[in-house]
Design an enzyme around this catalytic site. Structure first.
Site, PDB file in Angstrom:
ATOM      1  N   LYS A  53       0.832  -1.275  -0.059  1.00  0.00           N
ATOM      2  CA  LYS A  53      -0.012  -0.086  -0.058  1.00  0.00           C
ATOM      3  C   LYS A  53       0.797   1.146  -0.169  1.00  0.00           C
ATOM      4  O   LYS A  53       0.770   2.022  -0.812  1.00  0.00           O
ATOM      5  CB  LYS A  53      -0.895   0.033   1.185  1.00  0.00           C
ATOM      6  CG  LYS A  53      -1.910  -1.104   1.260  1.00  0.00           C
ATOM      7  CD  LYS A  53      -2.693  -1.022   2.546  1.00  0.00           C
ATOM      8  CE  LYS A  53      -3.731  -2.335   2.418  1.00  0.00           C
ATOM      9  NZ  LYS A  53      -4.564  -2.554   3.635  1.00  0.00           N
ATOM     10  N   GLN A  97      -4.669  -1.741   9.732  1.00  0.00           N
ATOM     11  CA  GLN A  97      -4.638  -3.104   8.846  1.00  0.00           C
ATOM     12  C   GLN A  97      -5.206  -4.415  10.048  1.00  0.00           C
ATOM     13  O   GLN A  97      -4.680  -4.114  11.219  1.00  0.00           O
ATOM     14  CB  GLN A  97      -3.071  -3.237   8.912  1.00  0.00           C
ATOM     15  CG  GLN A  97      -2.825  -4.493   8.066  1.00  0.00           C
ATOM     16  CD  GLN A  97      -3.300  -4.350   6.494  1.00  0.00           C
ATOM     17  OE1 GLN A  97      -3.368  -3.629   5.714  1.00  0.00           O
ATOM     18  NE2 GLN A  97      -4.027  -5.846   6.269  1.00  0.00           N
ATOM     19  N   ASP A 120     -11.522   2.139   3.877  1.00  0.00           N
ATOM     20  CA  ASP A 120     -11.654   0.850   3.657  1.00  0.00           C
ATOM     21  C   ASP A 120     -12.916   0.504   3.532  1.00  0.00           C
ATOM     22  O   ASP A 120     -13.494  -0.633   3.255  1.00  0.00           O
ATOM     23  CB  ASP A 120     -11.064  -0.020   4.986  1.00  0.00           C
ATOM     24  CG  ASP A 120      -9.773  -0.456   4.735  1.00  0.00           C
ATOM     25  OD1 ASP A 120      -9.325  -0.911   3.795  1.00  0.00           O
ATOM     26  OD2 ASP A 120      -8.800  -0.251   5.892  1.00  0.00           O
TER      27      ASP A 120
END
Ligand code: NAD
Length: 290
Positions: A53, A97, A120
């Site tokens: 990322k 994460q 997200d």
């Protein structure tokens, strides 16, 4: 005859290329898209995802900051960091994460992310908007699956779509997206899971079969209708190999299209995350100029 490959690497490169002028404009306006990546602990797979990322941000000119915290970090400390990032004007997207260490309640942390920075798409506000057909930020993996299909002109419209998996991050939101009345959706969707009896009865009815169950090579050729489109979301380590939830070698002889692992949905997920970050920055600029 062997299936055509749904090339996520190539398609994700197209998606990212299309973001560049939007990023350039935002930067010119003093609103360079910015993302904060929070990693708690040292899970090796998470470290690889986070590095990917970061690298993608760098290539696209998206500002990124990393917060690497020890596995013992108390939940309150993580929430405090999220609250600070919510206030930080340089940051438009916050990525925590997953998975988090067992002493931290993932839900509690995710609920603290501002819905406007929830790139997200896991916050209940954004999932609710998705469900009623008025989405802001779509969860990246389901969006990546939909985008991959559309860019190969494989519209789910009117099709029987069967999804194997009902997680909150893939199966459920993907079903919600594909069932909506609108472009790239309007499908008849079935969701299968560990409570499903006789799984293959369902999978064999699928015009589009999407495997997101985290079970290596669960989907075998006998479970797939001749000519079906097969999308493999799974990422599983088997020895030193990464394999999907589909028996690729066998199923490619039955399917018309198939996505590989790696090189299918994985790169699409990262591209959609970048697209959400750009969208978050555009929304921030709009609010500033309003
Ligand atoms: P999860 O473990 O949270 O959920 C798996 C789901 O599959 C569950 O709902 C379960 O009911 C169902 N399932 C499991 N075994 C089954 C079986 N034998 N028959 C029927 N249903 C079964 O997983 P997840 O987070 O949704 O991820 C699924 C897979 O996708 C994993 O391999 C994960 O690594 C991968 N993944 C990939 C990406 C990507 O970017 N490509 C993103 C997220 C997850």
């Amino acid at each position: 005859m062997s299936a055509q490959i749904l090339d996520g690497k190539k398609t994700s490169a197209e998606v990212k290329e299309e973001l560049k002028p939007r990023i350039a404009y935002l930067t010119e306006q003093g609103c360079q898209p910015g993302v904060a990546v929070v990693l708690v602990g040292d899970d090796p797979a998470s470290q690889i995802y986070v590095r990917n990322k970061e690298r993608t941000c760098e290539k696209l000119g998206i500002y990124s900051v990393q917060h690497r915290l020890p596995a013992t970090t108390p939940q309150e400390e993580l929430i405090e960091l999220v609250n600070n990032l919510n206030q930080d004007e340089r940051i438009h997207g916050i990525l925590v994460q997953l998975p988090l260490p067992p002493h931290i309640q993932e839900r509690e942390v995710l609920y603290h992310i501002s819905p406007e920075k929830d790139v997200d798409g896991f916050h209940p506000y954004n999932l609710g908007r998705l469900m009623i057909g008025d989405p802001v930020f779509l969860p990246c993996t389901p969006w990546g699956v939909q985008e991959l299909l559309l860019r190969y002109n494989l519209s789910p419209e009117g099709k029987n779509v069967v999804i194997v998996g009902r997680s909150n991050i893939v199966g459920k939101p993907l079903a919600m997206m594909l069932v909506q009345k609108g472009r790239g959706a309007n499908a008849t969707v079935s969701m299968c899971h560990t409570g499903t009896r006789n799984l293959s009865t369902y999978t064999r009815m699928a015009d589009i079969l999407i495997a997101a169950c985290g079970s290596p090579r669960l989907i075998t050729p006998d479970m797939v209708k001749e000519g079906a489109v097969v999308v493999d979301v799974g990422i599983n380590k088997v020895g030193d190999k990464t394999v999907g939830d589909v028996d690729f070698e066998g199923v490619k002889e039955v399917a018309s299209y198939i996505s590989p692992v790696p090189g299918g949905v994985g790169p699409m997920t990262i591209a959609m995350l970048m697209a959400n970050t750009v969208k978050a920055a555009e929304r921030a600029l709009q609010r500033k100029n309003a």
